[in-house]
Scaffold this motif. Structure first.
Motif, short mmCIF file in Angstrom:
data_model
loop_
_atom_site.label_atom_id
_atom_site.label_comp_id
_atom_site.label_asym_id
_atom_site.label_seq_id
_atom_site.Cartn_x
_atom_site.Cartn_y
_atom_site.Cartn_z
N PHE A 1 0.83 -1.20 0.00
CA PHE A 1 0.00 0.00 0.00
C PHE A 1 0.87 1.25 0.00
CE2 PHE A 1 -3.37 2.79 0.77
CZ PHE A 1 -3.08 3.60 1.84
N LEU A 2 1.91 1.25 0.82
CA LEU A 2 2.78 2.43 0.90
C LEU A 2 3.48 2.69 -0.42
CD1 LEU A 2 3.90 4.50 2.96
CD2 LEU A 2 5.87 3.03 3.16
N GLY A 3 4.02 1.61 -1.02
CA GLY A 3 4.67 1.78 -2.33
C GLY A 3 3.68 2.29 -3.35
N GLY A 4 2.44 1.76 -3.28
CA GLY A 4 1.42 2.21 -4.21
C GLY A 4 1.08 3.67 -4.03
N VAL A 5 1.07 4.12 -2.76
CA VAL A 5 0.77 5.53 -2.50
C VAL A 5 1.83 6.42 -3.14
CG1 VAL A 5 0.89 7.24 -0.66
CG2 VAL A 5 -0.64 5.32 -0.46
N PHE A 6 3.11 6.02 -3.00
CA PHE A 6 4.17 6.82 -3.62
C PHE A 6 4.01 6.88 -5.12
CE2 PHE A 6 7.08 8.58 -0.75
CZ PHE A 6 7.12 7.78 0.37
N SER A 7 3.75 5.71 -5.73
CA SER A 7 3.61 5.68 -7.18
C SER A 7 2.43 6.52 -7.63
CB SER A 7 3.40 4.24 -7.65
OG SER A 7 4.63 3.62 -7.85
N ALA A 8 1.32 6.36 -6.91
CA ALA A 8 0.12 7.10 -7.30
C ALA A 8 0.32 8.60 -7.11
CB ALA A 8 -1.06 6.62 -6.49
N LEU A 9 1.03 8.95 -6.04
CA LEU A 9 1.30 10.38 -5.79
C LEU A 9 2.05 10.98 -6.96
CD1 LEU A 9 0.62 11.94 -3.26
CD2 LEU A 9 2.93 11.62 -2.48
#
Lengths: 117, 212, 367
Positions: A16-24
């Motif tokens: 989830f955290l990695g996804g948040v960075f990518s999405a950001l």
């Protein structure tokens, strides 16, 4: 409690955290880029030269030798856990194992498979 | 009960990922589906209280062997396959269906529809009392299965020698052929072109500068 | 769910789940503080080593604060940078690669014991989030997954320099994983267990029982492999600023670059914690055994565990400073020197170390 439940929680959270960075990165300041120069792969300002050529076989050799020595390390971990009960008999067993593997390693080094990577 | 549900979830996901491995067109995507396959398989091992095998599955299989696959894919610069229609001729399709049904039938017959449980010295409590999962595996490996263990070291030796022989043989040939090419082309380059700005080397190694 | 006299739920499983979540939140917050602090340390420490001042202006309002807000300014700037996906890049892997870099680091953070098992409100709460009996192997399994983040990032960028940088970086990482694994086998031989909790308890507060005294060569090999695994210090050719631009993360801007950056610093911190746990006694305070500590804190186990936690963080901070110190002191290895060191020196040294330690321990224990 199942010891793997925290593993699952942390795994999902890490993804989830990695996804948040990518999405950001993808959604903040979002804009169609029509300037084609920006889209080219970076090559210090000059246009990219040539196709991707074949990479050398040294990487393949490194990966295969890594697998083989990784398996050897796994067996050594098993031996290390049962070291006390097996005593000197265990050491001699593993000595034979290591001698055979070191023979392979010496062959690899003499053959020059580990050169200039 | 939760174990069964969990098992079916894992099994379904593994089946989906395996189908993904063989049907996607991009080889790196297929390798990543393989990694998720192995991860889920490690999950099944962990569910069966085989913690050591689960950790080793991720360490060796997902962390080393698939890395090798990915290196080879990048070495060969494999691109996505062209889209093609899937054609399985009728005889092969029949064999596939019959084999699948037979496999499921045999599995059901062997287990009578009940999940099997470990007994005796292999129950999780007994294993824990004996000193933990890794310890039990180690003791069995080094006492009862000593010969297979030593033979596995021979297998590893075999793999080492084979991989080096295959990889280095091509390289030795390639080096010899490029050297031959160089000695063939350089006299031709230096013989014409008076305005040659770059120095050319004759086959005896002397460097000739273009006359200006 | 059982209820006690006051109607509170006393179900052990629920309590453990809540405790796990709280522990993880604390560890996560701790790990997220590391990159900003390290960015500041990485600029001030070498500046002071090189007899100049680093950034010391960015503060709050009119207080300079030694430039500590520089990290916040950098983070905000990074998030608002434009993301340029290079053409021809594999979109799916371009967006997924940072995830592979981030999650192994946090998983490993969970396997480390942060303090002695404590008693809180009548429940026994172990202070490591993941309590699996194959402690070490779990850590190695997930650190070997970190290779994928690097490889996929370089491949997805559709630039041959990124790909070359990624292949070199991942070849370096896998080459140094073997000596890393081999260096910890003597620890298992000496302490007889793979569980990190038990290893920390076995290294009591007396320094001569610590891992670094009992297995010094292991410590040396582990230290060198620590630097090589995180692509740092003298081993950073694959991402060094003057070679290959930025290597595998050239084409990643804004928050994805922040993700790789974060993953690198968090893995540095995790490996520092691991080195402190295995070789330097973990949460043990030197010369203050746990029962003496309990007497000092008046029997409050949570306070003793908290003090142990702080001590562990201090030891890890020493290793982080060592990272920065080595980076700005030693010149970079050339790639072939790097690989030769890993395969031709570290691997035989690791094997010899294992065998000699085994013989010595056997001689001591059963004559």
């Amino acid at each position: 409690m199942n010891p793997y439940l925290p593993v699952l929680i942390v795994l999902l959270f890490g993804i989830f955290l990695g996804g948040v960075f990518s999405a950001l990165a993808a959604f903040v300041n979002r804009r169609r880029i029509t300037d084609s120069v920006k889209l080219e792969p970076f090559e210090c300002g000059v246009p990219a030269i040539g196709e991707r050529d074949k990479m050398s076989v040294k990487f393949y050799l490194t990966a295969i030798l890594f697998i083989l020595f990784d398996i050897e390390t796994v067996f050594l971990y098993l031996w290390a856990m049962t070291f006390k009960e097996l005593g000197w008999f265990g050491i001699s067993e593993v000595f034979v194992f290591l001698v055979i593997l070191v023979a392979g390693y010496v062959y690899v080094v003499k053959r020059g498979a580990l050169e200039w990577d | 009960m939760t174990q069964q549900v969990l098992f079916y979830i894992f099994a379904a996901l593994i089946t989906l990922c395996s189908i993904g491995v063989i049907t996607v067109r991009n080889p790196v995507t297929a390798a990543m589906y393989l990694v998720s396959d192995l991860f889920l398989l490690a999950g099944i091992y962990a569910m069966m209280q085989a913690h050591f095998v689960a950790a080793i599955q991720i360490l060796v299989y997902a962390g080393a062997i698939v890395v090798l696959f990915i290196f080879v894919i990048m070495l060969l610069n494999l691109g996505p396959e062209a889209r093609q229609r899937l054609k399985i001729p009728a005889p092969e399709l029949a064999v596939l269906v019959i084999t699948t049904i037979a496999f499921i039938g045999v599995a059901i017959m062997m287990t009578n529809g009940q999940p099997t449980v470990p007994v005796g010295a292999l129950t999780p409590k007994a294993v824990q009392a004996a000193g933990g999962n890794t310890y039990v595996v180690g003791m069995v490996l080094f006492t009862k299965y000593l010969w297979p263990f030593e033979l596995s070291s021979m297998l590893i030796l075999l793999a080492t020698i084979a991989s080096v022989v295959i990889a280095k043989k091509d390289k030795a040939k390639a080096v010899k052929s490029t050297r031959k090419e160089q000695t063939l082309t350089s006299p031709a380059a230096s013989s014409d072109c008076v305005e040659a700005a770059a120095p050319a080397s004759l086959s005896n190694g002397k460097v000739v500068h273009g006359t200006r | 769910m059982g209820l006690d006299g006051q109607g509170l739920a006393t179900d052990a499983a629920t309590v453990q789940v809540i405790a796990t979540i709280i522990k993880f939140v604390i560890i996560f917050i701790l790990c997220m503080q590391v990159p900003p602090l390290m960015v500041w340390v990485e600029r001030r420490a070498p500046a002071l080593m090189q007899r100049r001042k680093g950034p010391n202006r960015v503060g709050i309002g009119k207080w300079r604060l030694y430039g500590l807000m520089q990290s916040l300014a950098d983070a905000i700037k990074l998030i608002f940078k434009e993301e340029v996906v290079p053409e021809g890049a594999n979109r799916a892997f371009y967006h997924i690669a940072p995830i592979f870099a981030v999650f192994p680091a946090f998983l490993i953070a969970c396997a480390i014991p942060y303090g002695h098992t404590m008693q809180l409100f009548g429940y026994t709460i172990p202070l490591s989030i993941v309590d699996i009996d194959v402690g070490f192997l779990f850590i190695f399994a997930f650190s070997s997954l970190a290779v994928y983040g690097v490889t996929l990032a370089g491949w997805a960028s559709n630039s041959k320099y990124s790909l070359l940088g990624a292949l070199r970086a991942s070849a370096q990482m896998i080459s140094y994983e073997i000596p890393l694994g081999l260096s910890l086998i003597p620890i298992v031989l000496i302490f007889g267990t793979l569980d990190l909790n038990q290893i920390v308890v076995a290294q009591s507060a007396w320094i001569w029982k610590w891992g670094v005294i009992k297995a010094p060569i292991s410590f040396l090999i582990f230290l060198i492999c620590m630097f090589a695994e995180t692509n740092r210090a003298p081993f950073d050719l694959a991402e060094g600023e003057s070679e290959l631009v930025a290597g595998f993360h050239t084409e990643f801007n804004s928050a994805k670059f922040a993700a790789f950056f974060l993953a690198e610093y968090v893995s540095m911190f995790i490996l520092s914690l691991l080195a402190a746990t295995i070789f330097f006694g973990g949460w043990q305070i030197p010369f203050v055994p746990y029962h003496a500590l309990l007497v000092v804190t008046g029997g409050l186990t949570w306070l003793a565990s908290l003090i142990g936690f702080v001590v562990l963080i201090l030891k890890a901070c020493f290793f982080m400073f060592l990272y920065v110190w080595v980076r700005w002191t030693l010149p970079r290895f050339r790639y072939d020197q790097l690989m030769s060191l890993g395969w031709k020196f570290m691997l035989p040294l690791g094997l010899a170390n294992v065998f000699i330690t085994a013989v010595v321990v056997a001689a001591i224990q059963f004559g």
